[in-house]
Design an enzyme around this catalytic site. Structure first.
Site, PDB file in Angstrom:
ATOM      1  N   HIS A  24       0.890  -1.335   0.021  1.00  0.00           N
ATOM      2  CA  HIS A  24      -0.146   0.169  -0.212  1.00  0.00           C
ATOM      3  C   HIS A  24       0.929   1.343   0.018  1.00  0.00           C
ATOM      4  CE1 HIS A  24      -3.097  -2.745   2.285  1.00  0.00           C
ATOM      5  NE2 HIS A  24      -3.456  -2.577   1.060  1.00  0.00           N
ATOM      6  N   LYS A  50     -18.326  -6.687   7.383  1.00  0.00           N
ATOM      7  CA  LYS A  50     -17.084  -7.694   7.472  1.00  0.00           C
ATOM      8  C   LYS A  50     -16.170  -7.304   8.647  1.00  0.00           C
ATOM      9  CE  LYS A  50     -13.152  -8.749   4.161  1.00  0.00           C
ATOM     10  NZ  LYS A  50     -12.397  -8.249   3.177  1.00  0.00           N
ATOM     11  N   ARG A  94      -1.406  -5.259  -8.523  1.00  0.00           N
ATOM     12  CA  ARG A  94      -0.373  -6.228  -7.916  1.00  0.00           C
ATOM     13  C   ARG A  94      -0.026  -7.446  -9.274  1.00  0.00           C
ATOM     14  NH1 ARG A  94      -3.321  -6.502  -2.426  1.00  0.00           N
ATOM     15  NH2 ARG A  94      -4.961  -6.931  -4.071  1.00  0.00           N
ATOM     16  N   SER A 140      -3.178  -7.856   2.268  1.00  0.00           N
ATOM     17  CA  SER A 140      -3.334  -7.795   3.778  1.00  0.00           C
ATOM     18  C   SER A 140      -4.002  -9.061   4.279  1.00  0.00           C
ATOM     19  CB  SER A 140      -4.419  -6.646   4.331  1.00  0.00           C
ATOM     20  OG  SER A 140      -3.904  -5.592   3.760  1.00  0.00           O
TER      21      SER A 140
HETATM   22  C1  9F8 Z   1      -1.918  -2.929  -4.167  1.00  0.00           C
HETATM   23  C2  9F8 Z   1      -3.159  -2.190  -3.476  1.00  0.00           C
HETATM   24  C3  9F8 Z   1      -4.256  -2.964  -3.025  1.00  0.00           C
HETATM   25  N1  9F8 Z   1      -5.152  -2.004  -2.504  1.00  0.00           N
HETATM   26  C4  9F8 Z   1      -6.437  -2.258  -1.918  1.00  0.00           C
HETATM   27  C5  9F8 Z   1      -6.282  -3.489  -0.755  1.00  0.00           C
HETATM   28  C6  9F8 Z   1      -7.183  -3.111   0.452  1.00  0.00           C
HETATM   29  O1  9F8 Z   1      -8.347  -2.842   0.196  1.00  0.00           O
HETATM   30  O2  9F8 Z   1      -6.522  -2.718   1.504  1.00  0.00           O
HETATM   31  C7  9F8 Z   1      -4.401  -0.894  -2.107  1.00  0.00           C
HETATM   32  C8  9F8 Z   1      -4.695   0.129  -1.824  1.00  0.00           C
HETATM   33  C9  9F8 Z   1      -3.923   1.406  -1.747  1.00  0.00           C
HETATM   34  C10 9F8 Z   1      -2.638   1.203  -2.257  1.00  0.00           C
HETATM   35  C11 9F8 Z   1      -2.553   0.125  -3.038  1.00  0.00           C
HETATM   36  C12 9F8 Z   1      -3.198  -0.846  -2.898  1.00  0.00           C
END
Ligand code: 9F8
Length: 160
Positions: free
Chosen positions: A17, A41, A90, A127
């Site tokens: 992130h 959730k 990703r 996550s």
């Molecule tokens: C790679 C990536 C997935 N997500 C959503 C994953 C989530 O819902 O936590 C992001 C949110 C902000 C920046 C990068 C990402």
């Protein structure tokens, strides 16, 4: 004022992130990292804890602020004069769903979505997977900021 939003659950915020947030922030006047409120959730961390960790980890970026939203992301964007949604991609598997959402969001509101590829070293970080591996004792220290890793281990220990 050119504003963008990076939406997510951030349960918890990962180095993947922060890779996207750190690369997006310099491209806009303001970047909102928006935590989705999903009542149905129950996450590992509360909304307040997720916001607190994000705020701590993005404090170095003067134009980044952390907020939360529920309901449609595009409604949040229109209400806050945000013209762009930035999504980290990703892998190809992310793209199918994200493309559909981007087309729907643009059709609903005119808000466009920009896709940013994560660094290859972050492609496997989600996550949910980090939490699962950590719960079974796997070492995820290199995938999270130190302070977040510490809180994750504490939370797992509380539920052990
Ligand atoms: C790679 C990536 C997935 N997500 C959503 C994953 C989530 O819902 O936590 C992001 C949110 C902000 C920046 C990068 C990402």
């Amino acid at each position: 004022m050119r504003r963008a939003v990076c939406p997510g659950s951030f349960d918890p915020v990962t180095n993947g992130h922060l890779d996207i947030i750190g690369r997006t922030a310099p491209l806009f006047d303001e970047l909102v990292v928006a935590v989705l409120v999903n009542k149905s959730k129950k996450g590992m961390f509360t909304l307040e804890e997720r916001i607190e960790m994000l705020a701590e980890q993005t404090a170095a970026y003067p134009n980044v602020r952390v907020d939360s939203f529920h309901g449609l992301l595009v409604d949040y964007c229109v209400a806050h004069d945000i013209r762009a949604i930035v999504k980290g991609i990703r892998a190809v598997s992310d793209f199918d769903y994200e493309l559909q959402m981007a087309q729907m969001n643009h059709r609903l509101s005119g808000v466009d979505t920009l896709f940013m590829p994560t660094g290859p070293e972050f492609s496997f970080i989600a996550s949910s997977l980090v939490k699962e591996v950590a719960t079974f004792g796997g070492d995820v220290a290199h995938l999270l900021p130190a302070a977040v890793h510490e809180r994750l281990l504490e939370r797992i220990a509380e539920h052990a």
